[in-house]
Design an enzyme around this catalytic site. Structure first.
Site, short mmCIF file in Angstrom:
data_model
loop_
_atom_site.label_atom_id
_atom_site.label_comp_id
_atom_site.label_asym_id
_atom_site.label_seq_id
_atom_site.Cartn_x
_atom_site.Cartn_y
_atom_site.Cartn_z
CG ASP A 91 2.78 -4.68 4.25
OD1 ASP A 91 3.79 -4.96 3.59
OD2 ASP A 91 1.67 -5.22 4.06
CG ASP A 92 -0.62 -0.62 3.80
OD1 ASP A 92 -1.11 -1.44 3.04
OD2 ASP A 92 -0.80 -0.65 5.04
CD GLU A 119 -0.73 -4.49 6.11
OE1 GLU A 119 0.43 -4.86 6.33
OE2 GLU A 119 -1.12 -4.12 4.98
CG ASP A 120 -4.50 -2.36 5.32
OD1 ASP A 120 -3.46 -2.12 4.68
OD2 ASP A 120 -5.33 -3.21 4.96
NE ARG A 153 -5.27 1.89 2.79
CZ ARG A 153 -4.55 0.77 2.62
NH1 ARG A 153 -5.09 -0.44 2.67
NH2 ARG A 153 -3.25 0.84 2.45
CG ASN A 163 -5.03 -5.48 -3.12
OD1 ASN A 163 -5.05 -6.09 -4.17
ND2 ASN A 163 -3.92 -5.19 -2.47
CE1 TYR A 201 -2.60 -10.17 2.38
CE2 TYR A 201 -1.96 -10.73 0.13
CZ TYR A 201 -1.91 -9.87 1.21
OH TYR A 201 -1.18 -8.72 1.12
CE LYS A 203 -1.24 -7.17 4.30
NZ LYS A 203 -0.56 -6.85 3.04
N1 NDP Z 1 -0.91 -4.18 -4.22
C1 NDP Z 1 -0.48 -3.95 -3.01
O1 NDP Z 1 0.44 -4.61 -2.50
C2 NDP Z 1 -1.09 -2.85 -2.22
C3 NDP Z 1 -2.23 -2.24 -2.62
N2 NDP Z 1 -2.76 -1.23 -1.87
C4 NDP Z 1 -4.02 -0.68 -2.31
O2 NDP Z 1 -3.85 0.66 -2.63
C5 NDP Z 1 -5.08 1.33 -2.48
C6 NDP Z 1 -4.81 2.70 -1.87
O3 NDP Z 1 -4.30 2.61 -0.59
P1 NDP Z 1 -3.93 3.96 0.21
O4 NDP Z 1 -3.00 4.77 -0.59
O5 NDP Z 1 -3.49 3.61 1.56
O6 NDP Z 1 -5.38 4.59 0.27
P2 NDP Z 1 -5.88 6.09 0.31
O7 NDP Z 1 -7.35 6.03 0.45
O8 NDP Z 1 -5.10 6.87 1.29
O9 NDP Z 1 -5.49 6.65 -1.12
C7 NDP Z 1 -6.30 6.58 -2.23
C8 NDP Z 1 -5.86 7.68 -3.15
O10 NDP Z 1 -6.55 7.55 -4.37
C9 NDP Z 1 -7.11 8.80 -4.72
N3 NDP Z 1 -8.32 8.55 -5.48
C10 NDP Z 1 -9.46 7.97 -5.10
N4 NDP Z 1 -10.34 7.91 -6.11
C11 NDP Z 1 -9.74 8.49 -7.16
C12 NDP Z 1 -10.12 8.76 -8.49
N5 NDP Z 1 -11.32 8.38 -8.96
N6 NDP Z 1 -9.26 9.39 -9.31
C13 NDP Z 1 -8.05 9.76 -8.84
N7 NDP Z 1 -7.62 9.52 -7.60
C14 NDP Z 1 -8.45 8.90 -6.76
C15 NDP Z 1 -7.38 9.52 -3.41
O11 NDP Z 1 -7.42 10.90 -3.65
P3 NDP Z 1 -7.62 12.00 -2.49
O12 NDP Z 1 -6.31 12.01 -1.76
O13 NDP Z 1 -7.90 13.23 -3.22
O14 NDP Z 1 -8.76 11.49 -1.65
C16 NDP Z 1 -6.15 9.09 -2.62
O15 NDP Z 1 -5.06 9.92 -2.88
C17 NDP Z 1 -5.98 0.40 -1.67
O16 NDP Z 1 -6.94 -0.18 -2.52
C18 NDP Z 1 -5.06 -0.69 -1.21
O17 NDP Z 1 -5.67 -1.95 -1.15
C19 NDP Z 1 -2.16 -0.76 -0.74
C20 NDP Z 1 -1.02 -1.35 -0.29
C21 NDP Z 1 -0.43 -2.48 -0.96
C1 PYR Z 2 -1.93 -5.52 0.08
C2 PYR Z 2 -2.15 -4.48 1.05
O1 PYR Z 2 -1.38 -4.33 1.99
C3 PYR Z 2 -3.26 -3.59 0.89
O2 PYR Z 2 -3.97 -3.68 -0.09
O3 PYR Z 2 -3.44 -2.75 1.78
MG MG Z 3 -2.15 -3.12 3.47
#
Ligand code: NDP
Ligand code: PYR
Ligand code: MG
Length: 560
Positions: free
Chosen positions: A266-267, A243-244, A154, A418, A98, A172
């Protein structure tokens, strides 16, 4: 069918078109009845020896990716052996099967490809999806119970990896089995191939997906409509985990299908649950240190995507539990995207260009002033908690982290992106820059660190602590849908799963070694809520108290 089809575990895949390894045949070409599908060539080679051999071999492999590739082959050949190894060392192997290694495996998917691992459905087959799925279902001896489906758009924080997203669906489901106790033969990873916008992937001669730009949301929705209807028809009892998907699609699909099919995202929802659960423990510890009321915590998010918005919305439940109204709870959150703090006066917001999923958290109280950087927002808000879901490595810099430690006796800092290469802050920097005061959880794992003679163990705020229980509980309840209240119930069960030893050690999450126990508790919480909401159908579980439900969940878990 252009789509290659096989399932997670080889014993199903071998039913289909010769995919998967082939056992030795008799002279007349039939598979001998007495030959087991274990990889043992001789009855004297015991499964215990195979397990020892696998562990020794893994130790000798020089990189985590090679270990991942080797383990993938073992899973396809001998799921029992694979899940025995994971059962014996989940803490050591979760980072291999994972996050973070699964990220690299998705990036290199077409290079390390060893054969089909699930269901690959191409948008070119859109009109044949019902036919493909019903033919597929008719060949299975075990009906899939959990489908994890992605379009690869993504993958973690690594962007659009096209068909390489299959790796995340498989990863997953590894945890559904290892952590949740779902039978591997009931797990079906799915990737929907709609093209990819990553040019280097399209140009790679080894790429096994469609070499064209990703279709737009409208076309993707038509394909999803076909898939969701056909999958729910072919596998009527299965839970479908999204997912993603890129954020806009993730929200659109969740809204469209949430009340129609047995599905969750999930996200958005899984991550919301796990972070609400961890925040409940962290806020208690922080408030004990500062004397601040729980309702007075203030949370700044770096990120405004599906994960950040999903987590912030779910975390609102924490403030609702402290007696705040919805509007008051919403006011405890500040979201920052690439353009800075999301305010009603920001030029793109005024111009009506803000993505719709971010609108709920627009701040109206900044009096025309904009806050373009994280440091400026921290100064303005003076938060008690910082959450990173921005996909930006090192985005929580030393100045900001030190300021959090100035402002708080026990600053809550959750860099959750991640894989590790996208994480906003390392555990060692967090400890160093806060002089050891931090309450820390990251999305990918960090090793414990001894500081001032005390072992400090980081939390892992990753949805894998809840999605196995959410899916398993939904299945056991025979729930017709996965309601929002069931998601919140999973977070509460998770927060209540900490035992006395873990609380004494200051942990925010239960130890990974107890994941089966924790998943059973989470699943029981989900079942109970499904019953309260009247969406359950399994009459046998009705009227049972929590302890009895946990017992039922434990009894239903599959073990290698
Ligand atoms: N720990 C966990 O269980 C999980 C972790 N994640 C992680 O969360 C992260 C985001 O996922 P997701 O929301 O779907 O992805 P997105 O790409 O949709 O969102 C990323 C966000 O971060 C913003 N961003 C990017 N760079 C910057 C910066 N330098 N300063 C400020 N804001 C910034 C983007 O802004 P803008 O909208 O303006 O482009 C966007 O709003 C991934 O790395 C994923 O692995 C996700 C799910 C579960
Ligand atoms: C953990 C997870 O679901 C993610 O990083 O997208
Ligand atoms: Mg995910």
């Amino acid at each position: 069918m252009t789509a290659a089809t096989t399932t997670f575990a080889k014993s199903i895949s071998s039913l289909l078109n010769g995919s998967g390894p082939t056992p030795p045949l008799t002279p007349n070409g039939e598979e001998p009845k007495s030959i087991s599908r274990s990889s043992s060539p001789h009855p004297l080679v015991s499964s215990q020896q195979n397990l020892l051999r696998l562990k020794a071999h893994l130790q000798n492999l020089p990189t985590d990716l090679l270990k991942h590739v080797h383990l993938s082959k073992i899973r396809r050949d001998d799921p029992n052996l694979y899940f025995s190894a994971i059962r014996d060392d989940l803490t050591g192997l979760a980072p291999i099967v994972y996050t973070p290694t699964v990220g690299e495996a998705c990036q290199k998917y077409s290079h390390i490809y060893q054969g089909p691992e699930g269901l690959y459905l191409s948008i070119d087959d859109k009109d044949r999806i019902p036919e493909i799925l019903s033919e597929y279902a008719s060949k299975l001896s075990t009906t899939p119970q959990i489908l994890v489906v992605t379009d690869g758009s993504r993958i973690l924080g690594l962007g659009d990896l096209g068909i390489g997203g299959m790796g995340i669906s498989v990863g997953k489901l590894n945890l559904y089995v290892a952590g949740g106790g779902v039978n591997p033969h009931g797990c079906l990873p799915v990737v929907l191939d709609m093209g990819t916008n990553t040019e280097s992937i399209r140009d790679d001669p080894l790429y096994i997906g469609l070499r064209r730009p990703r279709v737009g949301l409208e076309e993707a929705t038509e394909f999803m409509d076909c898939f969701m209807a056909a999958a729910s028809n072919a596998f009527p009892n299965a839970v479908i985990q999204h997912e993603d998907f890129y954020s806009e699609a993730a929200f659109a699909f969740l809204e469209k299908y949430k009340n129609k099919y047995r599905m969750f995202n999930d996200d958005i929802e899984g991550t919301g649950s796990v972070i609400l659960g961890g925040f409940m423990a962290a806020a208690k510890q922080a408030s004990a240190a500062s004397g601040k009321a729980l309702k007075d915590h203030k949370v700044v998010f770096l990120g405004g995507g599906s994960a950040a918005v999903g987590v912030a919305k779910e975390m609102m439940n924490f403030f609702r539990m402290q007696g705040l109204s919805e509007d008051e709870a919403k006011e405890r959150f500040w979201l920052i995207d690439t353009k800075g703090l999301i305010t009603s006066t920001r030029p793109d917001v005024v111009a009506g260009k803000l993505a719709s999923h971010k609108k709920y958290f627009i701040r109206n109280d900044t009096e025309g002033k904009e806050y373009p950087s994280l440091a400026s927002v921290v100064e303005f808000v003076q938060p008690t908690a910082l959450v990173g879901l921005s996909t930006t490595f090192g985005a929580f810099g030393e100045d900001v982290v030190r300021r959090m430690a100035d402002l708080n006796q026990a600053p809550i800092i959750f860099p959750l992106s991640n894989p590790t290469s996208k994480c906003e802050l390392s555990f060692s920097d967090a400890l160093e820059w806060t002089d050891g005061k931090v309450l820390f959880a990251s999305g990918s794992p960090y090793a414990p660190i001894t500081r001032d003679g005390k072992l400090r163990e980081p939390g892992q705020g990753n949805n894998f602590l809840v999605f196995p229980g959410i899916g398993f509980g939904t299945l056991q309840a025979g729930a017709k849908e996965v309601s929002s209240a069931m998601i919140t119930a999973s977070a509460i069960s998770l927060s209540e799963a900490l035992n006395e030893e873990e609380k004494a050690a200051g942990l925010l999450y239960p130890r990974l070694e107890r994941i089966r126990e924790v998943s059973a508790k989470v699943a029981a919480g989900v079942v109970k809520k499904a019953q309260e909401e009247g969406v359950d159908t399994n009459e046998k579980l009705r009227g049972l108290d929590e302890a009895a439900l946990i017992k039922e969940m434990n009894a239903a878990q599959w073990w290698p």
